[in-house]
Structure formats: C-alpha cells, structure tokens
Design an enzyme around this catalytic site. Structure first.
Site, short mmCIF file in Angstrom:
data_model
loop_
_atom_site.label_atom_id
_atom_site.label_comp_id
_atom_site.label_asym_id
_atom_site.label_seq_id
_atom_site.Cartn_x
_atom_site.Cartn_y
_atom_site.Cartn_z
N GLN A 7 6.84 92.90 31.46
CA GLN A 7 5.89 93.29 32.47
C GLN A 7 5.00 94.61 31.96
O GLN A 7 5.69 95.58 31.55
CB GLN A 7 6.28 93.88 33.91
CG GLN A 7 5.21 93.66 34.81
CD GLN A 7 4.18 92.68 34.74
OE1 GLN A 7 4.67 91.47 34.89
NE2 GLN A 7 3.08 92.71 34.84
N LYS A 28 6.43 86.62 40.52
CA LYS A 28 6.96 85.74 39.17
C LYS A 28 8.23 85.17 39.57
O LYS A 28 8.85 84.06 39.47
CB LYS A 28 7.02 86.38 38.01
CG LYS A 28 5.48 86.69 37.51
CD LYS A 28 5.47 87.77 36.42
CE LYS A 28 3.92 87.82 36.11
NZ LYS A 28 3.54 89.02 35.09
N ASP A 33 4.82 84.59 27.38
CA ASP A 33 3.56 85.30 27.85
C ASP A 33 2.64 84.68 26.57
O ASP A 33 1.41 85.11 26.70
CB ASP A 33 3.34 86.93 27.78
CG ASP A 33 3.56 87.56 29.13
OD1 ASP A 33 3.05 86.71 30.06
OD2 ASP A 33 3.94 88.55 29.19
#
Ligand code: NDP
Length: 327
Positions: free
Chosen positions: A97, A53, A120
């Site tokens: 995460q 990422k 997200d």
C-alpha cells in the site's frame, strides 16, 4: 437529454460475484488464490483502503493476510518481507500500500515484488507486457475503466478517446488499454494547449486529473461517454456552490451530506456535464468500486498464470476486449 449514468457499483458487484464463483471452483481444486497486503505505519486513508481490500477478498473467498510493519521499518526490512512473500507458494498477489514512509526507497520495494505476483500492475515488466499486448497484470483502476465501457456496450474500436492525465497509475495505462482496444488515443496533461478543444474531439473522455469539477460542459462533445476517475474531497462551501449551486434541487442528498459531514467526494467532471454527455460515471459509485473488484480479478488471474500456466506469458492481447473475457 440527460446522460445515462453508468452504475459502477452494480458492475463491480457483478464482477465480484463472477470471481466468487471462480474462486470456489479453484479452492475445490486445491488452488485457493491468496493475497498479501503490506501496510507500513499508520496512515488513516491507507488503513481504510487496506480494510476494504481485505474485506473484499474475504467476500469473494480469496485467502488474505495483512502485514503491518511499523513506521520505522527500513528499506532492507521491507525488502526481506517482500522476498519472503515472493517465495511463498500460497501467496499469488502482493500489494504494497502506498504511500510508504519517506525514508523508505519505494521504487526498490515495488521493483522487488515478483512481477507474477504484482497485482497492482505497477512493475515495469507488467507495464512492458501491457504496451506490447502480452498477457500480464494490468493496473486495477484503468482495467476498471475498460470494464465499465465494455459491460455498458460502449464501443471503443475506431473511436476517438481522450485521456486527461498521464500518471503511471491511471492515465498512461488507461491510454494504453484504449489503444490496445483500437481507439484513436490522445493523452493530455498540464502542458496541453487548448485542453477544452482537444477534449471536445473525444467520443470517450477519461478524466484522471485530481481537480474537482475541472471538466466542464465546454470540454465535452454532445453525446460523448465521460469516465470520471477523479476522487476529490471538497470541504469548501464556495467550491461546493460552484459545483452544485445551479442544480441544488437535483443534488439535495449531496447537500444534506455536505452539511452534515462538512465535505463531499467529487470527481474531476463538473455535474453540469450530465446535461451534455451521452453517458457518464458518477462519483461516488462510478470507477471507484471497480478498482477493488479488479484487484480481486488480478489476484485470481495471477494465481492461474503462476500455478496453472494458463494465460501465461505467451502471445495474446490485453485490453482488446473485456479483460475478464480473457479468462
Ligand atoms: P496524478 O497527480 O499522479 O496525475 C494527475 C495528472 O493530471 C497529471 O498527468 C497532470 O499533468 C494532469 N493534470 C493536472 N492538472 C492539470 C490541468 N490543469 N490540465 C490538464 N492536466 C492536468 O494523479 P493520479 O493519476 O494518481 O489520479 C488522478 C485522479 O484519479 C485523482 O483524483 C485520484 O484521486 C483519482 N484516482 C482514483 C482512483 C479510483 O479508484 N477511482 C484510483 C487512483 C486515482 P502533468 O503530468 O503535466 O503534471
């Protein structure tokens, strides 16, 4: 006739170069998008994802920073970090995460992320925006599924779509996006009766299950489009044989990798489906590459919504067309 293979790597690369152009223009206007990634402790898989990422952010010109609190970090310490990132104007996207260590209250942490920075798309506020067809931040993997379909000119409106899997991260948002794009949607799960028969109704079949090669040819209507979200590591030789044994000459490359590494990455869709489907995403190289591209897209979108007010919380539709077309 063999299915057309939908090349996710190529589609993701196209999206990333479009985003790079956009980021360049935003940076020139003093509005470079910024992404903060929070990685708690040392989970090797998470470390690989986060590295991917951060690298992708750098490649498209998005500012990125990593926060790596120790495994022992408390819920309160992580809440304080998220609050700090929420306050900082140059940070447009916050990605925590998962999984978090078991002593941490993961739900509280995810709820603390400002919905306007929730790249997200997991915050209930964004889930609500999606289900009421308002602009918001859409989970990356399902958004990638829609991008593959729309950029491959596969029509969605009016067609039967069946999604196998109902997770909050993939199955449910994928179903909602397909519904917003005017498909007739059925969502299946582990309690669905006669799953093959339900799947055979699909013009578009999305598999998000987490079981290697579970979707065999008897689940697929001839000519259907099959989107394989699954990512399963197969390291058992008998399982490899079940999946690839009947077509080893076609899968020589994969067999060589399996022999060398002792494992291979496979989807939820059995390779034999390529003989029945009209179009199919491969694993690897299908939906996977789209996930990071859509994270980049969400970071840019979050920057625009928050800093410019464009595409802000007004009326509009998400998923009724290519999500990128919203920009
Ligand atoms: P979850 O485990 O959260 O959900 C799996 C879903 O599949 C559940 O709804 C479950 O039903 C259903 N299911 C399980 N077994 C069966 C069965 N035998 N018949 C019918 N339905 C079944 O997984 P995720 O949604 O998080 O992920 C799904 C897959 O997608 C995984 O392989 C994951 O690795 C992959 N993935 C890939 C990404 C990418 O970037 N390509 C990103 C995220 C995930 P029930 O609800 O009844 O338990």
């Amino acid at each position: 006739m063999a299915a057309k293979i939908l090349d996710g790597t190529k589609i993701a690369s196209d999206i990333r170069s479009e985003i790079a152009t956009e980021v360049k223009a935003m940076a020139a206007a003093g509005m470079r998008p910024g992404l903060a990634v929070v990685l708690v402790g040392h989970n090797p898989a998470s470390e690989i994802y986060v590295r991917g990422k951060v690298k992708a952010s750098e490649e498209v010109g998005i500012y990125s920073e990593q926060h790596t609190p120790p495994e022992t970090a408390t819920t309160n310490e992580l809440l304080a970090l998220v609050e700090d990132l929420n306050r900082r104007d140059e940070i447009d996207g916050i990605l925590v995460q998962l999984p978090l260590p078991s002593h941490v209250d993961a739900k509280r942490i995810l709820m603390a992320v400002d919905p306007a920075k929730d790249v997200d798309g997991f915050h209930p506020v964004n889930v609500g925006f999606l289900s009421t067809q308002r602009p918001g931040l859409v989970p990356c993997t399902p958004a990638g599924v829609i991008e593959i379909l729309s950029r491959s000119n596969i029509p969605i409106a009016g067609r039967e779509a069946v999604v196998v899997g109902r997770s909050d991260i993939v199955g449910k948002p994928a179903a909602m996006l397909l519904l917003n794009a005017n498909a007739t949607v059925t969502v299946c799960h582990s309690k669905t009766h006669d799953l093959p028969a339900v799947c055979r109704r699909a013009d578009i079949l999305v598999a998000a299950i987490g079981r290697a090669g579970m979707i065999t040819r008897d689940f697929v209507k001839p000519g259907a489009t099959v989107i394989d979200v699954g990512m399963n590591k197969v390291s058992d030789a008998a399982e490899f044989q079940r999946l690839f044994g009947s077509g080893l000459e076609k899968h020589a490359q994969r067999e060589a990798t399996f022999r060398k590494k002792g494992s291979t990455l496979v989807g939820d869709v059995h390779p034999e489906v390529a003989e029945v489907a009209g179009a199919l995403t491969p694993v690897p190289g299908g939906v996977g590459p789209l996930t990071i591209a859509m994270l980049m897209y969400n970071t840019v979108k979050a920057a625009k919504m928050r800093r410019q007010g464009s595409g802000a919380r007004g009326e509009g539709s998400v998923g009724a067309r290519s999500v990128l077309a919203e920009r």
